[in-house]
Design an enzyme around this catalytic site. Structure first.
Site, PDB file in Angstrom:
ATOM      1  N   THR A 199       0.921  -0.876   0.136  1.00  0.00           N
ATOM      2  CA  THR A 199       0.093   0.053   0.014  1.00  0.00           C
ATOM      3  C   THR A 199       0.987   1.182   0.072  1.00  0.00           C
ATOM      4  O   THR A 199       2.170   0.997   0.180  1.00  0.00           O
ATOM      5  CB  THR A 199      -0.777  -0.104   1.356  1.00  0.00           C
ATOM      6  N   SER A 230      -7.305  -2.421   5.671  1.00  0.00           N
ATOM      7  CA  SER A 230      -6.638  -1.956   6.871  1.00  0.00           C
ATOM      8  C   SER A 230      -6.074  -0.455   6.654  1.00  0.00           C
ATOM      9  O   SER A 230      -5.471   0.298   7.564  1.00  0.00           O
ATOM     10  CB  SER A 230      -5.378  -2.632   7.015  1.00  0.00           C
ATOM     11  N   GLY A 243       1.634  -1.129   4.658  1.00  0.00           N
ATOM     12  CA  GLY A 243       2.133  -2.085   5.683  1.00  0.00           C
ATOM     13  C   GLY A 243       1.002  -3.271   5.770  1.00  0.00           C
ATOM     14  O   GLY A 243       1.348  -4.041   6.948  1.00  0.00           O
TER      15      GLY A 243
HETATM   16  N1  GLY Z   1      -5.226  -4.196   0.354  1.00  0.00           N
HETATM   17  C1  GLY Z   1      -4.727  -3.446   1.410  1.00  0.00           C
HETATM   18  C2  GLY Z   1      -5.834  -2.936   2.593  1.00  0.00           C
HETATM   19  O1  GLY Z   1      -6.886  -2.498   1.616  1.00  0.00           O
HETATM   20  O2  GLY Z   1      -5.949  -3.155   3.633  1.00  0.00           O
END
Ligand code: GLY
Length: 567
Positions: A378, A450, A470
């Site tokens: 991310t 997240s 992360g």
């Molecule tokens: N793909 C990372 C998130 O959205 O938590």
């Protein structure tokens, strides 16, 4: 199988740590900018954001320019084929949260990753079935229309120029492309875009040109959302779906809408945190953890003492257990936000907390009220302007380079965000996160995230703009970026760089930065029953802190190659 993938993700993090040791990153505090500051994972993108501010753009204009620039200069996470979240706090006190998270295609089904009765986790991770309907372009246009001062074509120009004329690869960028070469080669178009024709490796300083991407960005500049969700770019996306038997249709693209939501507000000491609401899980988790630790003498315990790490990680454990059960897309499931973040509920969650020993995750489930899901790749950026407006954005393709499928003729990668659903409730995803029914796949639903863009105010003025990359460590890194300043009064550089720790309920391990806790602190934690797992980089934070005189400073995270540009 997913557990194996979880450990291979950790392995790639170990590898990434070797890569990052050589980066010529900005690692010292950048301080006292009076008129604006932009902190991103990439020098070009930060400088573009700062240029837009200097041309009279506000923080939203700059954030939109940065998002498009990162799609060019950070293809492993920056994107137009993915999604993300934006939190805005204007100088007049107005706050907003924009959810431009991807959605499951209408043809998606709960068991789309099951073959002959067996769950095939790789299908949600790589290749065409991993792709959710991209949200970034709609999100950027909506943000600009509501809050920007500059026209779309102007904020897109720097990204178009970089794509058309090329830019020099950094060491980490070259290495990340090289590390994914074998996977790119499985997809002919990605091999054309992201590997060298003569099959040699990319090197630091190579000029990286992306003509097709420049053309796509130009279409967006000219036609707005129609330049992406309709016409030749939509044709190109649907062609990829036909080539590999994917699910996304013209209707999925055309009907995609990003969504304005209210940020979750959390009070702690003199601070108010404005955090992205569900489908981000970060706001709820941070609110719960702060509630659970609030009554303890944190300052007296001492930063990163064994008692402090034990207390906060036990709170993390409980919040992540709840995350795995209760959280999902609020447009589809009833997320009990006010109950989850209430003091009474979190007091009950800590009733079995012991200062001497861990509460094992096996003995701990979600609490009673009437998943570790996410990628490391991310990217977060923070922007403030001279008027006092602030923007926090976290955006992603999910895994590094997403699904690894590129759109032929259009020059960009598609996400693998479908893996953030509990693709099979009860099974861990690539990050070891377990999800439940609330986050099961449904057509048109957004997958739990997240990503935790956060703006903190104090005395009704912006005090911190926080966020990280992360995976699930985003939540705990952002929490610690906040606590380090709010409780321990750290300078921006310390607050961003000091060793962090992370617990996510399952697997039952206490992850610590591998440059982190002293051996005697680790021994004390082991005596309490913690299984300690050192790893390189508990999140990569790109924070801005406001100084008492109102100027802006940033601590750049040594775990990545972030860069602050201000004036
Ligand atoms: N793909 C990372 C998130 O959205 O938590």
């Amino acid at each position: 199988m997913k557990v194996t993938r979880f450990f291979s993700t950790l392995l790639s993090l170990l590898l990434f740590s070797f890569i990052t040791t050589d980066i010529k990153a900005q690692v010292f505090e950048s301080k006292n900018f009076k008129n604006g500051l932009v902190v991103t994972a990439d020098k070009y993108a930060s400088e573009i954001g700062n240029e837009i501010l200097m041309q009279g753009g506000n923080a939203v204009d700059a954030a939109v320019a940065v998002q498009f620039a990162l799609a060019v200069t950070l293809p492993r996470a920056g994107n137009i084929g993915g999604g993300g979240f934006m939190v805005i706090r204007l100088a007049d006190g107005e706050t907003a949260a924009l959810d431009f998270r991807e959605k499951a295609p209408e043809k998606a089904t709960r068991d789309m990753y099951v073959r002959n009765g067996e769950f095939k986790s790789d299908l949600s991770w790589e290749g065409i079935l991993a792709v959710g309907v991209p949200g970034t372009v709609d999100g950027m246009i909506k943000a600009l229309e509501r809050y920007g001062k500059l026209p779309l074509d102007l904020v897109l120009q720097p990204a178009i120029k970089l794509a058309r004329e090329g830019y020099k690869l950094s060491y980490s960028h070259a290495e990340s492309l090289n590390n994914h070469k074998d996977t790119f080669k499985k997809y002919q178009v990605s091999a054309e875009y992201f590997t060298k024709k003569d099959d040699t490796e990319f090197k630091e300083g190579d000029l990286f040109v992306q003509e097709d991407l420049a053309n796509t960005l130009e279409r967006i500049a000219r036609f707005g959302r129609e330049g992406f969700y309709a016409g030749p770019v939509a044709d190109a996306i649907v062609n990829e779906m036909e080539r590999y038997r994917g699910l996304i249709t013209y209707n999925d693209l055309y009907n995609y809408e990003s969504q304005w939501r209210d940020p979750v507000e959390v009070e702690f000491k003199d601070y108010t945190l404005h955090i992205m609401s569900p489908p981000s899980s970060g706001s709820i988790a941070i609110a719960q953890i702060l509630n659970m630790i609030n009554d303890h003498p944190l300052e007296e315990m001492g930063h990163n003492s064994a008692d402090y790490v034990h207390l906060v990680s036990e709170a993390m454990r409980r919040a992540f257990a709840d995350r795995s059960y209760y959280l999902g897309d609020p447009d589809f499931v009833n997320v009990p936000v006010s109950e989850l973040i209430s003091e009474e509920y979190n007091d009950t969650r800590m009733e079995n907390f012991s200062t001497d020993t861990v509460t094992s995750s096996a003995s701990l489930s979600h609490g009673e009220i009437a998943g570790f899901v996410e990628s490391d790749e991310t990217t977060h950026f923070s922007v403030v302007d001279s008027e006092g407006n602030a923007v926090a954005v976290t955006t992603t393709l999910n895994g590094s380079f997403g699904s690894h499928v590129s759109v032929s003729g259009a020059g960009f990668l598609l996400n693998n965000e479908m893996d953030d659903f509990s693709a099979q409730p009860g099974e861990p995803n690539a990050y070891g996160l377990i999800g439940a029914e609330a986050n099961a796949i449904e057509p048109g639903k957004r997958m739990l995230s997240s990503m935790t863009p956060t703006i903190v105010t104090k005395n009704n003025r912006v005090d911190m703009v926080l966020g990280a990359a992360g995976g699930p460590r985003i939540i705990t890194a952002t929490l610690q970026s906040f606590l380090n300043r709010a409780v321990f009064d750290m300078r921006p550089q310390q607050s961003t760089a000091f060793p962090r720790f992370h617990h996510q309920w399952l697997p039952d391990m206490l992850f610590i930065d591998d440059f982190g806790l002293s051996p005697d602190t680790q021994n004390l934690l082991q005596e309490k029953g913690h299984s300690i797992f050192p790893m390189p980089g508990i999140g990569r934070a790109h924070n801005i802190y406001v100084e008492p005189d109102g100027s802006y400073s940033s601590g750049v995270d040594p775990r990545g190659d972030g860069y602050a540009a201000g004036h």
